[in-house]
Design an enzyme around this catalytic site. Sequence first.
Site, PDB file in Angstrom:
ATOM      1  N   CYS A 218       0.814  -1.221   0.000  1.00  0.00           N
ATOM      2  CA  CYS A 218       0.000   0.000   0.000  1.00  0.00           C
ATOM      3  C   CYS A 218       0.850   1.275   0.000  1.00  0.00           C
ATOM      4  O   CYS A 218       0.344   2.361  -0.267  1.00  0.00           O
ATOM      5  CB  CYS A 218      -0.933   0.006   1.200  1.00  0.00           C
ATOM      6  SG  CYS A 218      -1.934  -1.466   1.300  1.00  0.00           S
TER       7      CYS A 218
ATOM      8  N   HIS B  31      -3.184   6.923   3.493  1.00  0.00           N
ATOM      9  CA  HIS B  31      -3.613   5.653   2.890  1.00  0.00           C
ATOM     10  C   HIS B  31      -5.027   5.348   3.382  1.00  0.00           C
ATOM     11  O   HIS B  31      -5.337   5.459   4.564  1.00  0.00           O
ATOM     12  CB  HIS B  31      -2.655   4.531   3.295  1.00  0.00           C
ATOM     13  CG  HIS B  31      -3.111   3.195   2.846  1.00  0.00           C
ATOM     14  ND1 HIS B  31      -3.565   2.960   1.567  1.00  0.00           N
ATOM     15  CD2 HIS B  31      -3.234   2.009   3.506  1.00  0.00           C
ATOM     16  CE1 HIS B  31      -3.927   1.699   1.459  1.00  0.00           C
ATOM     17  NE2 HIS B  31      -3.748   1.098   2.617  1.00  0.00           N
TER      18      HIS B  31
ATOM     19  N   ASN C 251     -10.054  -0.168   0.447  1.00  0.00           N
ATOM     20  CA  ASN C 251      -8.592  -0.085   0.413  1.00  0.00           C
ATOM     21  C   ASN C 251      -8.109  -0.536  -0.969  1.00  0.00           C
ATOM     22  O   ASN C 251      -8.191  -1.717  -1.302  1.00  0.00           O
ATOM     23  CB  ASN C 251      -8.042  -1.000   1.516  1.00  0.00           C
ATOM     24  CG  ASN C 251      -6.539  -0.989   1.602  1.00  0.00           C
ATOM     25  OD1 ASN C 251      -5.848  -0.505   0.707  1.00  0.00           O
ATOM     26  ND2 ASN C 251      -6.011  -1.540   2.688  1.00  0.00           N
TER      27      ASN C 251
HETATM   28  O1  UT7 Z   1      -3.623  -1.598   3.676  1.00  0.00           O
HETATM   29  C1  UT7 Z   1      -2.685  -2.198   4.499  1.00  0.00           C
HETATM   30  C2  UT7 Z   1      -2.956  -1.934   5.873  1.00  0.00           C
HETATM   31  N1  UT7 Z   1      -4.168  -2.571   6.325  1.00  0.00           N
HETATM   32  C3  UT7 Z   1      -4.801  -2.029   7.327  1.00  0.00           C
HETATM   33  O2  UT7 Z   1      -4.421  -0.969   7.736  1.00  0.00           O
HETATM   34  C4  UT7 Z   1      -5.937  -2.760   7.975  1.00  0.00           C
HETATM   35  C5  UT7 Z   1      -5.752  -2.710   9.477  1.00  0.00           C
HETATM   36  N2  UT7 Z   1      -6.764  -3.372  10.259  1.00  0.00           N
HETATM   37  C6  UT7 Z   1      -8.045  -2.958  10.306  1.00  0.00           C
HETATM   38  O3  UT7 Z   1      -8.445  -2.052   9.645  1.00  0.00           O
HETATM   39  C7  UT7 Z   1      -8.963  -3.644  11.293  1.00  0.00           C
HETATM   40  O4  UT7 Z   1      -8.201  -4.437  12.161  1.00  0.00           O
HETATM   41  C8  UT7 Z   1     -10.061  -4.516  10.629  1.00  0.00           C
HETATM   42  C9  UT7 Z   1     -11.071  -3.622   9.950  1.00  0.00           C
HETATM   43  C10 UT7 Z   1      -9.429  -5.456   9.619  1.00  0.00           C
HETATM   44  C11 UT7 Z   1     -10.788  -5.342  11.674  1.00  0.00           C
HETATM   45  O5  UT7 Z   1     -11.319  -4.494  12.688  1.00  0.00           O
HETATM   46  P1  UT7 Z   1     -11.082  -4.851  14.220  1.00  0.00           P
HETATM   47  O6  UT7 Z   1     -11.825  -3.859  15.002  1.00  0.00           O
HETATM   48  O7  UT7 Z   1      -9.603  -4.939  14.428  1.00  0.00           O
HETATM   49  O8  UT7 Z   1     -11.796  -6.230  14.360  1.00  0.00           O
HETATM   50  P2  UT7 Z   1     -11.186  -7.621  14.814  1.00  0.00           P
HETATM   51  O9  UT7 Z   1     -10.329  -8.189  13.735  1.00  0.00           O
HETATM   52  O10 UT7 Z   1     -10.589  -7.476  16.168  1.00  0.00           O
HETATM   53  O11 UT7 Z   1     -12.496  -8.489  14.916  1.00  0.00           O
HETATM   54  C12 UT7 Z   1     -13.531  -8.172  15.848  1.00  0.00           C
HETATM   55  C13 UT7 Z   1     -14.680  -9.135  15.647  1.00  0.00           C
HETATM   56  C14 UT7 Z   1     -14.240 -10.593  15.566  1.00  0.00           C
HETATM   57  O12 UT7 Z   1     -15.209 -11.364  16.214  1.00  0.00           O
HETATM   58  P3  UT7 Z   1     -14.965 -11.878  17.728  1.00  0.00           P
HETATM   59  O13 UT7 Z   1     -13.727 -12.715  17.677  1.00  0.00           O
HETATM   60  O14 UT7 Z   1     -14.801 -10.640  18.553  1.00  0.00           O
HETATM   61  O15 UT7 Z   1     -16.213 -12.654  18.023  1.00  0.00           O
HETATM   62  C15 UT7 Z   1     -14.284 -10.902  14.092  1.00  0.00           C
HETATM   63  O16 UT7 Z   1     -14.537 -12.262  13.829  1.00  0.00           O
HETATM   64  O17 UT7 Z   1     -15.340  -8.844  14.396  1.00  0.00           O
HETATM   65  C16 UT7 Z   1     -15.449 -10.057  13.642  1.00  0.00           C
HETATM   66  N3  UT7 Z   1     -15.414  -9.719  12.228  1.00  0.00           N
HETATM   67  C17 UT7 Z   1     -16.515  -9.416  11.526  1.00  0.00           C
HETATM   68  N4  UT7 Z   1     -17.795  -9.333  11.860  1.00  0.00           N
HETATM   69  C18 UT7 Z   1     -18.677  -8.984  10.920  1.00  0.00           C
HETATM   70  C19 UT7 Z   1     -14.337  -9.636  11.405  1.00  0.00           C
HETATM   71  N5  UT7 Z   1     -14.722  -9.289  10.179  1.00  0.00           N
HETATM   72  C20 UT7 Z   1     -16.072  -9.137  10.216  1.00  0.00           C
HETATM   73  C21 UT7 Z   1     -17.036  -8.776   9.256  1.00  0.00           C
HETATM   74  N6  UT7 Z   1     -18.322  -8.708   9.658  1.00  0.00           N
HETATM   75  N7  UT7 Z   1     -16.730  -8.473   7.979  1.00  0.00           N
END
Ligand code: UT7
Length: 338
Positions: A123, A263, A293
């Site tokens: 990215c 980004h 993204n």
């Molecule tokens: O471009 C390169 C750089 N990339 C980035 O900068 C991305 C960086 N990361 C992020 O933007 C975030 O970490 C995400 C958007 C990918 C995820 O957000 P988060 O607040 O960190 O969520 P998480 O991964 O901690 O997941 C929280 C919960 C999980 O469920 P449990 O374990 O708490 O029951 C996931 O399974 O949300 C769940 N989850 C979803 N739920 C509904 C993950 N994806 C989804 C989804 N819909 N699409």
Amino acid sequence: MSELQKSGASAQRAAIVGTGSYAPARVMTNADFEKIVDTTDEWITTRTGIKERHFAAEDEATSDMAAEAARRALQAAGAAADEVEMIVVATITPDMPFPNTACLVQEKIGARKAFCFDIEAACSGFVYAAEIARRFVEGGALRTALVIGAEKMSSMIDWKDRSTCVLFGDGAGAAVIQPSRDGRGIRGAVLHSDGSLGELLMVPGGGSRAPASHESVDKGLHFLKMQGREVFKYAVNNMTAAALEVLEKTGLKKDQIACVIPHQANHRIIKAVADRVGIPLERFFINVDRYGNTSAASVIIALDEAVRSGRVRPGDLVMFLVFGGGFTWGAMVLEWSG
Ligand code: UT7
């Protein structure tokens, strides 16, 4: 003596003199994702800020999108394709391992005099590529470089993995870099990498480590894998540090920055960076809601929109802030000359 030196303008400062971008026609909304994975519009919106993203057609590859963005950038710059002496494409989704995507773009736009190569810094790729082009132009080695960030992220998305498939989009952006005509242009950049963290965000298969095979495909090794929560923390910390470092390097104060182009991965990352750097969020240009993204294309699509909408005006100081797999990150400050 060059025209630039005769004119008394700052010696060979390089400037972005035109931008263009391209978004494929197909739009997929969060509601569309609700039909294919266990997710909701509410989750995607609150966790990422994304509402919709564009996806390329099946027969549309990265070089097709890149070439269209390039044509638009050349038009904005008032430059002809045969003036282009270098094409750099930043991408993690090349049409194929080789020939490089820049060569494919050269053929499509008819830039016969250019030498062409791709760079891969995920990215962060556009800022890496722009810094390379800037050095060629500042050093007087060439007068017209075309720098492109282009991605078909849909080609590496695991459509069954809800934690990644909702995040990405396809598109391309391009910039023409030439010697500055008015002394404005690129002021400085910082680039960084940390290879020890590569496993947090990667596509493990399809290269020489795990070449494509029935087994690699069965295991889904050609899909993007991300440990989102970890990546989030590094993105915030490293983009914040890069912003402060580039301000120090260029001798500028944060109040002088008219527009930050971060980004576009996640609205929450952008807000956290704004808070930590101490530049109001209103001065950040945000379009992640409409594109998701788009990796290396993200910041140059955003600059193109910011310029065309009048959000960035001649004389404005603009800061790019990028972060991506590798890890790679960096920042660049330029004075927009228009
Ligand atoms: O471009 C390169 C750089 N990339 C980035 O900068 C991305 C960086 N990361 C992020 O933007 C975030 O970490 C995400 C958007 C990918 C995820 O957000 P988060 O607040 O960190 O969520 P998480 O991964 O901690 O997941 C929280 C919960 C999980 O469920 P449990 O374990 O708490 O029951 C996931 O399974 O949300 C769940 N989850 C979803 N739920 C509904 C993950 N994806 C989804 C989804 N819909 N699409």
